[in-house]
Design an enzyme around this catalytic site. Sequence first.
Site, PDB file in Angstrom:
ATOM      1  N   ALA A  66       2.903  -3.728   4.082  1.00  0.00           N
ATOM      2  CA  ALA A  66       1.490  -4.132   3.975  1.00  0.00           C
ATOM      3  C   ALA A  66       0.698  -2.998   3.321  1.00  0.00           C
ATOM      4  O   ALA A  66       1.449  -1.842   3.258  1.00  0.00           O
ATOM      5  CB  ALA A  66       0.950  -4.396   5.253  1.00  0.00           C
ATOM      6  N   GLY A 111       6.013  -4.929   6.738  1.00  0.00           N
ATOM      7  CA  GLY A 111       5.990  -6.401   5.876  1.00  0.00           C
ATOM      8  C   GLY A 111       6.740  -6.599   5.129  1.00  0.00           C
ATOM      9  O   GLY A 111       7.168  -7.666   4.864  1.00  0.00           O
ATOM     10  N   GLU A 114       9.695  -7.692   7.199  1.00  0.00           N
ATOM     11  CA  GLU A 114       9.296  -8.911   7.774  1.00  0.00           C
ATOM     12  C   GLU A 114       9.470  -9.857   6.688  1.00  0.00           C
ATOM     13  O   GLU A 114      10.025 -11.294   7.036  1.00  0.00           O
ATOM     14  CB  GLU A 114       7.815  -9.044   8.234  1.00  0.00           C
ATOM     15  CG  GLU A 114       7.913  -7.922   9.332  1.00  0.00           C
ATOM     16  CD  GLU A 114       6.414  -7.653   9.879  1.00  0.00           C
ATOM     17  OE1 GLU A 114       5.890  -7.091   9.077  1.00  0.00           O
ATOM     18  OE2 GLU A 114       6.045  -8.078  11.135  1.00  0.00           O
ATOM     19  N   GLU A 134       5.766   0.735  11.405  1.00  0.00           N
ATOM     20  CA  GLU A 134       4.494   0.830  11.864  1.00  0.00           C
ATOM     21  C   GLU A 134       3.851   1.674  13.104  1.00  0.00           C
ATOM     22  O   GLU A 134       3.020   2.172  13.005  1.00  0.00           O
ATOM     23  CB  GLU A 134       4.180  -0.830  12.387  1.00  0.00           C
ATOM     24  CG  GLU A 134       4.162  -1.914  11.189  1.00  0.00           C
ATOM     25  CD  GLU A 134       5.488  -2.197  10.792  1.00  0.00           C
ATOM     26  OE1 GLU A 134       6.479  -1.744  11.525  1.00  0.00           O
ATOM     27  OE2 GLU A 134       5.508  -3.289  10.218  1.00  0.00           O
TER      28      GLU A 134
HETATM   29  N1  COA Z   1       0.882   0.463   1.399  1.00  0.00           N
HETATM   30  C1  COA Z   1       0.056   0.943   0.239  1.00  0.00           C
HETATM   31  N2  COA Z   1       0.632   1.964  -0.672  1.00  0.00           N
HETATM   32  C2  COA Z   1       1.879   2.323  -0.601  1.00  0.00           C
HETATM   33  C3  COA Z   1       2.710   1.747   0.497  1.00  0.00           C
HETATM   34  C4  COA Z   1       2.219   0.860   1.485  1.00  0.00           C
HETATM   35  N3  COA Z   1       2.854   0.304   2.518  1.00  0.00           N
HETATM   36  N4  COA Z   1       3.940   2.206   0.379  1.00  0.00           N
HETATM   37  C5  COA Z   1       3.995   3.091  -0.818  1.00  0.00           C
HETATM   38  N5  COA Z   1       2.721   3.088  -1.309  1.00  0.00           N
HETATM   39  C6  COA Z   1       2.337   3.627  -2.588  1.00  0.00           C
HETATM   40  C7  COA Z   1       2.068   5.313  -2.232  1.00  0.00           C
HETATM   41  O1  COA Z   1       0.750   5.460  -1.589  1.00  0.00           O
HETATM   42  C8  COA Z   1       2.163   5.769  -3.619  1.00  0.00           C
HETATM   43  O2  COA Z   1       0.903   5.546  -4.416  1.00  0.00           O
HETATM   44  P1  COA Z   1       0.246   6.684  -5.249  1.00  0.00           P
HETATM   45  O3  COA Z   1       1.397   6.842  -6.345  1.00  0.00           O
HETATM   46  O4  COA Z   1      -1.096   5.947  -5.784  1.00  0.00           O
HETATM   47  O5  COA Z   1       0.000   7.761  -4.406  1.00  0.00           O
HETATM   48  C9  COA Z   1       3.161   4.628  -4.220  1.00  0.00           C
HETATM   49  O6  COA Z   1       3.285   3.899  -3.572  1.00  0.00           O
HETATM   50  C10 COA Z   1       4.378   5.617  -4.378  1.00  0.00           C
HETATM   51  O7  COA Z   1       4.966   5.906  -2.922  1.00  0.00           O
HETATM   52  P2  COA Z   1       5.453   7.324  -2.637  1.00  0.00           P
HETATM   53  O8  COA Z   1       5.097   7.369  -1.098  1.00  0.00           O
HETATM   54  O9  COA Z   1       4.677   8.299  -3.485  1.00  0.00           O
HETATM   55  O10 COA Z   1       6.981   7.231  -2.616  1.00  0.00           O
HETATM   56  P3  COA Z   1       8.124   8.155  -1.811  1.00  0.00           P
HETATM   57  O11 COA Z   1       9.399   7.753  -2.820  1.00  0.00           O
HETATM   58  O12 COA Z   1       7.512   9.376  -1.821  1.00  0.00           O
HETATM   59  O13 COA Z   1       7.997   7.476  -0.569  1.00  0.00           O
HETATM   60  C11 COA Z   1       8.458   5.625   1.192  1.00  0.00           C
HETATM   61  C12 COA Z   1       8.756   6.050  -0.315  1.00  0.00           C
HETATM   62  C13 COA Z   1       8.934   3.945   1.038  1.00  0.00           C
HETATM   63  C14 COA Z   1       9.190   6.161   1.887  1.00  0.00           C
HETATM   64  C15 COA Z   1       6.768   5.711   1.400  1.00  0.00           C
HETATM   65  O14 COA Z   1       5.983   5.361   0.259  1.00  0.00           O
HETATM   66  C16 COA Z   1       6.263   4.944   2.704  1.00  0.00           C
HETATM   67  O15 COA Z   1       6.695   5.516   3.828  1.00  0.00           O
HETATM   68  N6  COA Z   1       5.522   3.974   2.429  1.00  0.00           N
HETATM   69  C17 COA Z   1       4.830   3.319   3.649  1.00  0.00           C
HETATM   70  C18 COA Z   1       6.045   2.485   4.443  1.00  0.00           C
HETATM   71  C19 COA Z   1       5.261   2.053   5.764  1.00  0.00           C
HETATM   72  O16 COA Z   1       4.974   2.698   6.549  1.00  0.00           O
HETATM   73  N7  COA Z   1       5.105   0.528   5.908  1.00  0.00           N
HETATM   74  C20 COA Z   1       4.732  -0.080   6.889  1.00  0.00           C
HETATM   75  C21 COA Z   1       3.338  -0.375   6.354  1.00  0.00           C
HETATM   76  S1  COA Z   1       2.537  -1.244   7.715  1.00  0.00           S
END
Ligand code: COA
Length: 265
Positions: A66, A111, A114, A134
């Site tokens: 999400a 999400g 999911e 989460e």
């Molecule tokens: N919601 C909003 N933005 C998200 C996102 C999410 N769930 N997942 C990634 N992004 C965005 C980042 O903020 C970043 O944006 P920016 O470039 O404007 O800063 C962009 O996507 C790239 O992500 P980044 O974190 O820089 O990539 P990474 O390779 O360092 O890490 C992940 C990849 C997937 C490990 C990391 O993005 C992450 O942990 N995301 C969240 C996962 C999560 O908790 N999901 C459950 C949500 S309820």
Amino acid sequence: MNFETLLFEIENGIAIITVNRPEKLNALNKDVFTDLDDAISEVLNNEQIKSALITGAGSKAFVAGADISEFGGLNLAEAMALSKRGQDIFLKIENSPKPIVAAVNGFALGGGCELAMACHFRLCSDNAKFGQPEVNLGLIPGYGGTQRLTQLVGKGKSMELQMTGSLIDATEAFRLGLVNHVTTSENLIQKTKEILLLIQTKAPLAVGKIIECVNISVISDSTFTNGKTGYEKEIEAFGECFGTEDMKEGTTAFLEKRKAVFVGR
Ligand code: COA
């Protein structure tokens, strides 16, 4: 059809739905939900569409969850409404009588995991990563993940994955039964299409009834079960197949030692 956040094309009866926010790793915001809801309606209503494939744009992520930037300041009622919205769209996918399969091409987190689990089954690329992280945000899965992950991998592993927030790779996802096939990134869409095309050669009404009966075995929402057990639903659906042209064609073709040609009636 044109969507702001999705790519949508139809190829050989397969609707290819691509979540298209690669700069945000295809995170599910409100607009994606609106588009996904409409795209699934199109899959259900467009007679040219026989099945669907859901994937994510870019090589890094299927859907990274999400959109966390939309979480700020939600009160209890708003957060519950968001959860309900996600659940409703994912139930619409799960209950589609046309097969909908996830082609997971990278991160499928929160999400995203999911969404993949709401599909009828999943294939993934060898660089895929799955998880329900989460808990790291002080949250729990809200789009059906507590239920579907448990159904797919069992209670103990589901508890561990959700409580630790740990990610698993494609090999582990395959071992746990979360995905049916692992292949290379290059081959993922082609392999998924091949399976859908194979299903499209089968009797569509029978395929729809298989989805309905299998779902009843795991869905606890009585809206979708009409109070019936899976066994009761199976008896009804089995009987209904006997009234279809496709069942007559399938059995006749077998006895005549030829390939059946199904028409969906
Ligand atoms: N919601 C909003 N933005 C998200 C996102 C999410 N769930 N997942 C990634 N992004 C965005 C980042 O903020 C970043 O944006 P920016 O470039 O404007 O800063 C962009 O996507 C790239 O992500 P980044 O974190 O820089 O990539 P990474 O390779 O360092 O890490 C992940 C990849 C997937 C490990 C990391 O993005 C992450 O942990 N995301 C969240 C996962 C999560 O908790 N999901 C459950 C949500 S309820």
